[in-house]
Scaffold this motif. Sequence first.
Motif, PDB file in Angstrom:
ATOM      1  N   ARG A 125     -15.370  -4.141  19.004  1.00 54.99           N
ATOM      2  CA  ARG A 125     -14.768  -3.767  20.294  1.00 54.99           C
ATOM      3  C   ARG A 125     -15.851  -3.466  21.324  1.00 54.99           C
ATOM      4  NH1 ARG A 125     -13.210   0.471  23.428  1.00 54.99           N
ATOM      5  NH2 ARG A 125     -14.325   1.965  22.120  1.00 54.99           N
ATOM      6  N   ARG A 126     -16.871  -2.728  20.906  1.00 55.98           N
ATOM      7  CA  ARG A 126     -17.944  -2.393  21.836  1.00 55.98           C
ATOM      8  C   ARG A 126     -18.750  -3.632  22.228  1.00 55.98           C
ATOM      9  NH1 ARG A 126     -20.393   3.615  20.373  1.00 55.98           N
ATOM     10  NH2 ARG A 126     -18.374   4.663  20.095  1.00 55.98           N
ATOM     11  N   ALA A 127     -18.977  -4.517  21.273  1.00 52.63           N
ATOM     12  CA  ALA A 127     -19.699  -5.755  21.597  1.00 52.63           C
ATOM     13  C   ALA A 127     -18.913  -6.583  22.609  1.00 52.63           C
ATOM     14  CB  ALA A 127     -19.972  -6.555  20.330  1.00 52.63           C
ATOM     15  N   ALA A 128     -17.584  -6.611  22.464  1.00 53.38           N
ATOM     16  CA  ALA A 128     -16.753  -7.336  23.423  1.00 53.38           C
ATOM     17  C   ALA A 128     -16.824  -6.684  24.802  1.00 53.38           C
ATOM     18  CB  ALA A 128     -15.311  -7.378  22.922  1.00 53.38           C
ATOM     19  N   GLN A 129     -16.809  -5.354  24.838  1.00 54.17           N
ATOM     20  CA  GLN A 129     -16.955  -4.652  26.111  1.00 54.17           C
ATOM     21  C   GLN A 129     -18.289  -5.008  26.781  1.00 54.17           C
ATOM     22  OE1 GLN A 129     -16.564  -0.504  24.914  1.00 54.17           O
ATOM     23  NE2 GLN A 129     -14.638  -0.347  26.055  1.00 54.17           N
ATOM     24  N   ALA A 130     -19.354  -5.029  25.970  1.00 53.03           N
ATOM     25  CA  ALA A 130     -20.681  -5.305  26.512  1.00 53.03           C
ATOM     26  C   ALA A 130     -20.783  -6.732  27.036  1.00 53.03           C
ATOM     27  CB  ALA A 130     -21.739  -5.048  25.448  1.00 53.03           C
ATOM     28  N   ARG A 131     -20.123  -7.658  26.356  1.00 52.23           N
ATOM     29  CA  ARG A 131     -20.132  -9.040  26.844  1.00 52.23           C
ATOM     30  C   ARG A 131     -19.399  -9.159  28.184  1.00 52.23           C
ATOM     31  NH1 ARG A 131     -19.632 -10.263  21.295  1.00 52.23           N
ATOM     32  NH2 ARG A 131     -17.341 -10.185  21.423  1.00 52.23           N
TER      33      ARG A 131
ATOM     34  N   GLY B   9     -25.013  -1.461  17.144  1.00 56.26           N
ATOM     35  CA  GLY B   9     -24.954  -0.815  15.840  1.00 56.26           C
ATOM     36  C   GLY B   9     -26.180   0.028  15.559  1.00 56.26           C
ATOM     37  N   TRP B  10     -27.372  -0.501  15.898  1.00 55.59           N
ATOM     38  CA  TRP B  10     -28.604   0.240  15.624  1.00 55.59           C
ATOM     39  C   TRP B  10     -28.689   1.504  16.465  1.00 55.59           C
ATOM     40  CZ3 TRP B  10     -32.996   2.188  17.840  1.00 55.59           C
ATOM     41  CH2 TRP B  10     -34.071   2.487  16.989  1.00 55.59           C
ATOM     42  N   TRP B  11     -28.420   1.386  17.756  1.00 52.49           N
ATOM     43  CA  TRP B  11     -28.539   2.562  18.618  1.00 52.49           C
ATOM     44  C   TRP B  11     -27.495   3.614  18.280  1.00 52.49           C
ATOM     45  CZ3 TRP B  11     -31.981   3.794  22.706  1.00 52.49           C
ATOM     46  CH2 TRP B  11     -33.035   2.902  22.842  1.00 52.49           C
ATOM     47  N   HIS B  12     -26.324   3.208  17.859  1.00 53.64           N
ATOM     48  CA  HIS B  12     -25.338   4.196  17.423  1.00 53.64           C
ATOM     49  C   HIS B  12     -25.844   4.957  16.204  1.00 53.64           C
ATOM     50  CE1 HIS B  12     -21.477   6.024  16.380  1.00 53.64           C
ATOM     51  NE2 HIS B  12     -21.768   5.690  15.129  1.00 53.64           N
ATOM     52  N   MET B  13     -26.410   4.234  15.248  1.00 57.64           N
ATOM     53  CA  MET B  13     -26.861   4.870  14.005  1.00 57.64           C
ATOM     54  C   MET B  13     -28.178   5.621  14.171  1.00 57.64           C
ATOM     55  SD  MET B  13     -26.091   2.020  11.049  1.00 57.64           S
ATOM     56  CE  MET B  13     -26.699   3.132   9.759  1.00 57.64           C
ATOM     57  N   HIS B  14     -29.153   5.000  14.847  1.00 58.16           N
ATOM     58  CA  HIS B  14     -30.522   5.503  14.793  1.00 58.16           C
ATOM     59  C   HIS B  14     -31.102   5.916  16.138  1.00 58.16           C
ATOM     60  CE1 HIS B  14     -30.341   3.813  10.794  1.00 58.16           C
ATOM     61  NE2 HIS B  14     -30.212   2.589  11.270  1.00 58.16           N
ATOM     62  N   GLY B  15     -30.452   5.590  17.235  1.00 60.73           N
ATOM     63  CA  GLY B  15     -31.045   5.827  18.540  1.00 60.73           C
ATOM     64  C   GLY B  15     -30.728   7.168  19.167  1.00 60.73           C
ATOM     65  N   ARG B  16     -29.933   7.982  18.465  1.00 59.95           N
ATOM     66  CA  ARG B  16     -29.451   9.232  19.068  1.00 59.95           C
ATOM     67  C   ARG B  16     -29.836  10.426  18.202  1.00 59.95           C
ATOM     68  NH1 ARG B  16     -23.417   9.109  19.424  1.00 59.95           N
ATOM     69  NH2 ARG B  16     -23.574   8.246  17.317  1.00 59.95           N
ATOM     70  N   GLY B  17     -30.869  11.138  18.595  1.00 64.03           N
ATOM     71  CA  GLY B  17     -31.183  12.386  17.924  1.00 64.03           C
ATOM     72  C   GLY B  17     -32.098  12.231  16.722  1.00 64.03           C
ATOM     73  N   PRO B  18     -32.350  13.351  16.045  1.00 65.67           N
ATOM     74  CA  PRO B  18     -33.386  13.370  15.003  1.00 65.67           C
ATOM     75  C   PRO B  18     -32.983  12.762  13.674  1.00 65.67           C
ATOM     76  CG  PRO B  18     -32.419  15.550  15.245  1.00 65.67           C
ATOM     77  CD  PRO B  18     -31.833  14.707  16.342  1.00 65.67           C
ATOM     78  N   ARG B  19     -31.696  12.516  13.448  1.00 69.52           N
ATOM     79  CA  ARG B  19     -31.259  11.967  12.167  1.00 69.52           C
ATOM     80  C   ARG B  19     -30.288  10.810  12.386  1.00 69.52           C
ATOM     81  NH1 ARG B  19     -32.637  17.039  11.395  1.00 69.52           N
ATOM     82  NH2 ARG B  19     -33.688  17.605   9.424  1.00 69.52           N
ATOM     83  N   SER B  20     -30.318   9.887  11.454  1.00 61.66           N
ATOM     84  CA  SER B  20     -29.412   8.747  11.546  1.00 61.66           C
ATOM     85  C   SER B  20     -27.984   9.174  11.257  1.00 61.66           C
ATOM     86  CB  SER B  20     -29.847   7.658  10.562  1.00 61.66           C
ATOM     87  OG  SER B  20     -31.117   7.154  10.898  1.00 61.66           O
ATOM     88  N   ARG B  21     -27.040   8.418  11.807  1.00 59.28           N
ATOM     89  CA  ARG B  21     -25.618   8.709  11.674  1.00 59.28           C
ATOM     90  C   ARG B  21     -24.938   7.578  10.920  1.00 59.28           C
ATOM     91  NH1 ARG B  21     -24.061  11.880  16.873  1.00 59.28           N
ATOM     92  NH2 ARG B  21     -26.101  12.613  17.580  1.00 59.28           N
ATOM     93  N   PRO B  22     -23.718   7.820  10.437  1.00 59.17           N
ATOM     94  CA  PRO B  22     -22.992   6.738   9.759  1.00 59.17           C
ATOM     95  C   PRO B  22     -22.770   5.556  10.693  1.00 59.17           C
ATOM     96  CG  PRO B  22     -21.949   8.873   9.334  1.00 59.17           C
ATOM     97  CD  PRO B  22     -22.982   9.107  10.402  1.00 59.17           C
ATOM     98  N   ALA B  23     -22.687   4.382  10.106  1.00 56.12           N
ATOM     99  CA  ALA B  23     -22.480   3.167  10.892  1.00 56.12           C
ATOM    100  C   ALA B  23     -21.111   3.173  11.552  1.00 56.12           C
ATOM    101  CB  ALA B  23     -22.613   1.943   9.987  1.00 56.12           C
ATOM    102  N   LEU B  24     -21.019   2.494  12.677  1.00 54.68           N
ATOM    103  CA  LEU B  24     -19.718   2.300  13.313  1.00 54.68           C
ATOM    104  C   LEU B  24     -18.823   1.449  12.407  1.00 54.68           C
ATOM    105  CD1 LEU B  24     -20.618   1.410  17.007  1.00 54.68           C
ATOM    106  CD2 LEU B  24     -19.251   3.373  16.277  1.00 54.68           C
ATOM    107  N   PRO B  25     -17.539   1.725  12.338  1.00 57.54           N
ATOM    108  CA  PRO B  25     -16.622   0.805  11.652  1.00 57.54           C
ATOM    109  C   PRO B  25     -16.701  -0.580  12.291  1.00 57.54           C
ATOM    110  CG  PRO B  25     -15.533   2.900  12.150  1.00 57.54           C
ATOM    111  CD  PRO B  25     -16.852   2.919  12.868  1.00 57.54           C
ATOM    112  N   ALA B  26     -16.526  -1.598  11.484  1.00 56.87           N
ATOM    113  CA  ALA B  26     -16.697  -2.973  11.977  1.00 56.87           C
ATOM    114  C   ALA B  26     -15.806  -3.262  13.181  1.00 56.87           C
ATOM    115  CB  ALA B  26     -16.412  -3.962  10.855  1.00 56.87           C
ATOM    116  N   ALA B  27     -14.568  -2.781  13.144  1.00 58.67           N
ATOM    117  CA  ALA B  27     -13.652  -3.051  14.252  1.00 58.67           C
ATOM    118  C   ALA B  27     -14.129  -2.399  15.544  1.00 58.67           C
ATOM    119  CB  ALA B  27     -12.249  -2.563  13.899  1.00 58.67           C
TER     120      ALA B  27
END
Length: 341
Positions: free
Chosen positions: A187-193, A165-183
Amino acid sequence: MTADGPLDHECPARDGTVLRGLLWRCPDPAGLVLIRTPYDARAHAPTARSWTGRGYHCLVQDVRGRYGSAGAWSPYEHEGADGRDALDRLRAEFPGLPLLLFGASYAAHCALEAAREAVGEGTGGAPRRSAADAVAGIIALVPALGLAETAWDAGGRPQLWHRIGWWHMHGRGPRSRPALPAAELDRRAAQARERGPVAAAADWAWPAATMSGWRRLWSARRIDPRARYGRVAAPLLAIGGDDDHFRADTERLARGWTGPSHLVGGPWGHGLVGGIRDEGLRARVRSTGGIGGVIDAWLAVHGPRGSPAPWTRILLPAPGSRSRSVFDPASATWHHERSTP
């Protein structure tokens, strides 16, 4: 006190990169506070005004590659050197004013790294600057100490949900982006596991620079606070929370600090008192003065002004002294005590 400003502020780093921020000023300042953040200096106006209200100038600076500052954003890579350059600039602009470093989460990492670099090795292994001349104090709230500390919890389990969640919002580029939808975050956390965090991220369309930092995150090692910050003799106020995912690291930082350290805890998480969902509990904490009251009492002992509260006798001005404040929700009171090293 009424603040003037904010004024635009520029600090050229040693490699020529221009670090920009906003400077809030007050009449007859007792000192100067530096906050370095990846979350937009403009968003920190309430915090800056709280400092001018205490009688401190406050500079909030965007870190390299974020918002107003030039350069490429690489989380946890440049904050020591850039923080040192910001401190040197402020010393030149405001000679004689005591300097405090302040920050929450990533900004706490920035504060600690700036202090470390300020007294780092100079010629022949001698300190670059004496501890007394470096910083007057450090206030670190819910600190994200380093890459490894954000990636793994105290039990060695990957903090996939938080990190993705943090890297999606804050880790890419000069400005923060909207948060990922919870679902989608689930899904991404499950993929990473299932596949591992680096392999799974190959499907998330992150740019090469982001992927490079993501790989560095999962290969990083935990820091040893005493080894990393052992040259820093300035007093430390470390503020954690019972429900903060960095609680163990905050305690580890305070326990390993070479100079005087004071640890604060209570029934809140990473959002501190403002993030407490129970309105009654939040009101009880605030009725006692909250975390801000503890900060004010600590400043009265370690800062240039103020009348110390009776409990602050436990804040011994000696290297290695340990103390703590804990909020008890049942009695709605603070317990202040000395603690063992």
